[in-house]
Motif scaffolding. Structure first.
Motif, short mmCIF file in Angstrom:
data_model
loop_
_atom_site.label_atom_id
_atom_site.label_comp_id
_atom_site.label_asym_id
_atom_site.label_seq_id
_atom_site.Cartn_x
_atom_site.Cartn_y
_atom_site.Cartn_z
N PRO A 95 0.80 -1.23 0.00
CA PRO A 95 0.00 0.00 0.00
C PRO A 95 0.84 1.29 0.00
O PRO A 95 0.36 2.32 -0.50
CB PRO A 95 -0.82 -0.11 1.28
CG PRO A 95 -0.91 -1.57 1.53
CD PRO A 95 0.39 -2.15 1.07
N ILE A 133 -5.72 5.85 -1.27
CA ILE A 133 -5.53 4.52 -0.67
C ILE A 133 -6.85 3.76 -0.61
O ILE A 133 -6.89 2.55 -0.88
CB ILE A 133 -4.84 4.63 0.74
CG1 ILE A 133 -4.35 3.26 1.18
CG2 ILE A 133 -5.73 5.25 1.79
CD1 ILE A 133 -3.32 2.64 0.28
N CYS A 134 -7.94 4.46 -0.29
CA CYS A 134 -9.23 3.74 -0.17
C CYS A 134 -9.75 3.29 -1.53
O CYS A 134 -10.31 2.19 -1.65
CB CYS A 134 -10.28 4.61 0.52
SG CYS A 134 -9.94 4.83 2.27
N TYR A 137 -7.76 0.26 -2.46
CA TYR A 137 -8.03 -0.87 -1.56
C TYR A 137 -9.39 -1.49 -1.85
O TYR A 137 -9.52 -2.70 -2.01
CB TYR A 137 -7.95 -0.42 -0.09
CG TYR A 137 -8.14 -1.56 0.87
CD1 TYR A 137 -7.09 -2.43 1.16
CD2 TYR A 137 -9.38 -1.81 1.45
CE1 TYR A 137 -7.27 -3.51 2.02
CE2 TYR A 137 -9.58 -2.89 2.30
CZ TYR A 137 -8.50 -3.73 2.58
OH TYR A 137 -8.69 -4.81 3.42
N LEU A 327 -3.06 -0.93 5.84
CA LEU A 327 -3.35 0.49 5.61
C LEU A 327 -2.79 1.41 6.71
O LEU A 327 -2.97 2.63 6.65
CB LEU A 327 -4.87 0.72 5.47
CG LEU A 327 -5.56 -0.05 4.33
CD1 LEU A 327 -6.96 0.49 4.11
CD2 LEU A 327 -4.77 0.05 3.03
#
Ligand SMILES: CC(=O)SCCNC(=O)CCNC(=O)[C@H](O)C(C)(C)COP(=O)(O)OP(=O)(O)OC[C@H]1O[C@@H](n2cnc3c(N)ncnc32)[C@H](O)[C@@H]1OP(=O)(O)O
Ligand SMILES: O=C([O-])CC(=O)C(=O)O
Length: 374
Positions: A95, A133-134, A137, A327
């Motif tokens: 990540p 990142i979200c 993911y 995360l």
């Protein structure tokens, strides 16, 4: 530990520049941002107030804060080209590599052409990093293309909402404020120094931050919160943790989440996040992770006089809020981008290219040998 000599290795103890942003360990275990004590900030402030303090130079008035938050909120829309790039990154990617690529791609799409644009570019990164990142993911793990324009008022709540697909509780939003404040700034740590070195060449802001993300990725720096989680989840009881840790110490293994390059006896961020971790443990009815973490802290101090740094109790706190371990370090990025970019601004305002010297340890002179004779 306490009497350690601050020798040359790792540039330890050497002054490498000036800053008006932060003091680390100046008053023993203290930490201040522009003169404000970290405990006061973490107790009373919202993360956006601290971001304003670092980046605009003062704590905002009510009106300034409202305007700043409204501006950040208006910058949450992700460019389609960035979404396409994130969709290409596999689920098993690191990540932090996603963050690095996301930041770098943003620099391609919205290049900083002149330093007069720096504040806008910084605000855009601050607003967009949680979505980077979200988005990756949720797409790579759940096959969902999330909406990056939530109605959440704060960066922390916005992150949790995108991750879990629902509004977070007040407690979780508060813990995110605290966590992002604790991680926001820390003087000349490795990733910030990376950003300043890059800035000193008069490079662009996205390059400075992309480089800093790379430095933060390592387990000796930001990556330690993930490593701490991997450690504590190995144990089912506090006694088991004690036994496991004693074995690791006997084998001279490094225990992630402990020790610090500057603090000698404690990290002032630990007591704060530990308290919130305890509250969250009560909320979820935890009887394992929190007691295991407390025992690790006791054993490390008793055996080695090593104390928890900011990362250790962040592991359990994040876990209790349902945040996947992978995360953890990207959250650090969402916060530290404020400190990094405040340092870039400071470096640019009084710049000389950073270029130290080295003590040469190679051969004195070597005689040329033609390739066929080597
Ligand atoms: C937010 C942050 O970035 S905080 C830091 C996060 N990093 C970690 O938690 C990783 C674990 N900790 C460490 O590796 C180190 O303590 C660092 C990298 C943070 C600081 O490194 P240094 O300044 O070199 O540490 P320091 O000089 O105080 O170390 C002294 C001794 O204690 C040992 N030590 C330090 N930390 C630890 C640890 N976590 N576990 C075991 N031993 C340790 C070192 O090995 C060293 O012993 P040695 O001289 O025999 O090699
Ligand atoms: O100061 C350091 O070396 C590491 C650290 O705690 C941070 O960057 O928050």
């Amino acid at each position: 530990m306490v009497d350690k000599k601050l020798g040359g290795a790792g540039l330890r103890g050497q002054v490498a520049g000036e800053t008006a942003l932060c003091t680390v360990g100046k008053t023993g275990a203290g930490l201040t941002y522009r003169g404000y004590d970290i405990t006061d900030l973490a107790t009373n402030a919202q993360f956006e107030e601290v971001a304003h303090l670092l980046l605009r130079g003062h704590l905002p008035t009510e009106q300034e804060l409202a305007e700043y938050k409204a501006k950040l909120k208006s910058l949450r829309e992700m460019p389609e080209a960035l979404k396409s790039v994130l969709e290409l990154i596999p689920a098993d990617a690191h990540p932090m590599d996603v963050m690095r690529t996301g930041c770098s791609m943003l620099g391609n799409l919205e290049e900083e052409k002149d330093f007069s644009e720096q504040d806008d570019k910084i605000d855009r990164m601050l607003a967009l990093f949680p979505a980077i990142i979200c988005y990756w993911y949720r797409f790579s793990h759940d096959g969902v293309r999330i909406e990056t324009n939530t109605d959440e008022d704060s960066i922390g709540a916005h992150f949790l909402h995108m991750l879990h697909g629902k509004k977070p509780s007040e407690l979780h939003e508060k813990v995110m404020h605290v966590s992002l404040i604790l991680y926001a700034e820390h003087e000349f740590n490795a990733s910030t120094f990376t950003a300043r070195v890059c800035a000193s060449t008069l490079s662009d802001i996205h390059s400075c931050v992309t480089g800093a993300i790379g430095s933060l990725r390592g387990p000796l720096h930001g990556g330690a919160n993930e490593a701490a989680m991997e450690l504590i989840e190995r144990f089912k009881t506090a006694d088991e943790a004690e036994e496991g840790l004693m074995g690791m110490l006997a084998r001279k293994e490094k225990i992630m989440g402990f020790g610090h390059a500057i603090y000698r006896e404690s990290d002032p961020r630990n007591v704060i996040i530990k308290e919130w971790s305890e509250k969250l443990a009560e909320e979820v009815g935890d009887t394992v992770l929190y007691p295991v973490s407390v025992r690790c802290e006791e054993v490390m101090w008793r055996e080695k006089k090593l104390f928890c740094n900011a990362d250790f109790f962040h592991a359990s706190a994040y876990n209790f809020m349902g945040i996947p371990t992978k995360l953890f370090t990207p959250i650090f990025v969402m916060s530290r981008v404020t400190g990094w970019t405040a340092h870039v601004k400071e470096q640019r305002a009084n710049n000389r290219i950073i270029r130290p010297s080295a003590d040469y340890t190679g051969p004195e002179s070597a005689e040329w040998v033609a390739i066929e004779n080597r």
